[in-house]
Enzyme design. Structure first.
Site, short mmCIF file in Angstrom:
data_model
loop_
_atom_site.label_atom_id
_atom_site.label_comp_id
_atom_site.label_asym_id
_atom_site.label_seq_id
_atom_site.Cartn_x
_atom_site.Cartn_y
_atom_site.Cartn_z
N GLY A 25 0.86 -1.21 -0.12
CA GLY A 25 -0.02 0.04 0.11
C GLY A 25 0.82 1.48 0.16
N GLN A 26 0.27 2.32 0.14
CA GLN A 26 1.05 3.63 -0.03
C GLN A 26 2.00 3.61 1.32
OE1 GLN A 26 -1.12 7.31 -1.57
NE2 GLN A 26 -2.95 6.01 -0.52
N ALA A 73 -5.27 -2.46 5.63
CA ALA A 73 -6.55 -2.18 5.94
C ALA A 73 -7.60 -2.15 4.76
CB ALA A 73 -6.81 -0.61 6.53
N THR A 121 -9.71 0.11 2.90
CA THR A 121 -9.92 1.78 2.68
C THR A 121 -10.66 2.05 1.53
OG1 THR A 121 -8.04 1.60 1.52
CG2 THR A 121 -7.55 1.78 3.54
N THR A 151 -7.65 6.18 11.50
CA THR A 151 -8.41 7.15 10.65
C THR A 151 -9.06 8.46 11.34
OG1 THR A 151 -10.06 7.62 8.69
CG2 THR A 151 -10.16 5.74 10.20
N ASP A 152 -9.20 9.61 10.61
CA ASP A 152 -10.07 10.71 11.10
C ASP A 152 -11.49 10.25 11.06
OD1 ASP A 152 -9.74 10.63 8.26
OD2 ASP A 152 -10.46 12.60 8.00
N TYR A 212 -16.66 2.05 7.22
CA TYR A 212 -15.26 2.28 7.42
C TYR A 212 -14.83 2.67 8.56
CZ TYR A 212 -10.37 4.06 6.64
OH TYR A 212 -9.22 4.18 6.68
N LYS A 271 -12.82 0.77 11.75
CA LYS A 271 -11.51 1.23 12.33
C LYS A 271 -11.55 1.53 13.69
CE LYS A 271 -8.15 1.87 10.17
NZ LYS A 271 -6.95 1.00 9.95
N TRP A 293 -6.59 11.79 4.83
CA TRP A 293 -6.37 12.21 3.47
C TRP A 293 -4.76 11.89 3.11
CZ3 TRP A 293 -8.57 17.87 2.16
CH2 TRP A 293 -9.73 18.04 2.90
#
Length: 286
Positions: A10-11, A61, A63, A102-103, A126, A130, A151
């Site tokens: 992933g990123q 995750a 996402t 996450t937010d 989501y 989480k 983000w």
């Protein structure tokens, strides 16, 4: 230390691998589903024991926020149950765990930046899964650190920055939401923060991390186009109601980063500086 990193394709996982070269005092086991299925409790316990793992960074995750609304069961397995398996396995070895969250655990109705002990109130599948993942990790691993971010973008995978560059080059006009406010996070900066925590020692608790500053998706897009040299695409501001999505998104999800900055004595880059760095890398790849 022997450190297990999940979600390495992933990123964030890719950025972690790049920075590992600068943090070579530890041994890293980078895994994705092909190397370790984190939904398999027995496989996790065998991996952690046989490789004598001292710490886990869970970057894996589900996402796909909108798809999650119709895929709650699998989303829950990956975001809630798998982190519990990881936490329980590392607790047996007396190790530590960093869980990325996450937010979306907040509903976004506040008008001031969220601190770590603000009441959570997710209003999407989501976000709910989480949050359960956070609680499971904290319950099952005493040395656990939860890092909520927002983000996320990078030079890897699919993300908002790359999509807006592509659409800006293809289309004469784009409509982008202007009434959702938050802060972008360059995955490389988050990876650097994780390594700071590892190298200084994991201090258990919940932390917030994004880049500095506050912006809307509309303003973010305008900045992406300006830094990428895109001048032929007109960007229009849209209300959320004009762009309905299956999942509810927080209207305001700015995260207060005071706790992580003070605990680890770290500087957090401003969002536009990090965006410029990412876009320069993307342009150099072409």
């Amino acid at each position: 230390m022997n450190i297990l990193v999940t979600g390495c394709n992933g990123q964030l996982g890719n950025e972690m691998q790049l920075l590992e070269k600068e943090n070579s005092q530890h041994t890293y086991f980078n895994t994705d589903v092909a190397e370790l299925d984190i939904t398999n409790q027995e496989a996790i316990e065998q991996f952690v024991a046989s490789h004598e793992i001292d710490g886990i960074v869970n970057c894996a995750a589900y996402t796909a926020v909108d798809k999650a609304e119709d895929n709650e069961e699998f989303c829950s397995v990956l975001n809630s149950i798998a982190p519990a398996y990881l936490a329980a396995a590392i607790e047996k070895r007396g190790g530590w765990m960093i869980q990325i969250s996450t937010d979306y655990v907040f509903d976004g109705t506040q008008h001031t930046p969220y601190v770590e002990d603000d009441d959570t109130c997710p209003n999407s599948v989501y976000g709910k899964t989480k949050l359960v993942g956070e609680l499971n990790v904290q319950k099952l691993c005493k040395q656990s650190m939860i890092i909520r971010t927002a983000w996320l973008y990078s030079t890897f995978g699919n993300n908002f920055v790359k999509t807006m560059i592509r659409l800006g080059q293809e289309k004469p006009e784009l409509g982008v939401i202007f009434d959702q406010i938050g802060t972008p996070t360059y995955a490389r900066d988050l990876a650097a923060a994780i390594f700071t925590a590892i190298n200084k020692g994991v201090v258990p608790g919940v932390y917030h991390f994004s880049n500095e500053g506050v912006i809307s998706w509309y303003d973010f897009t305008k900045a992406i186009h300006r830094l990428a040299g895109i001048t032929t695409c007109h960007v229009r501001p849209l209300h959320t109601a004009e762009y309905p999505t299956p999942a509810n998104r927080p209207h305001y999800s700015v995260l207060d980063k005071t706790k992580i900055k003070q605990t680890y004595q770290m500087e957090v880059p401003y969002w536009e500086e990090s965006l410029r760095e990412c876009i320069e890398k993307l342009m150099n790849e072409k």
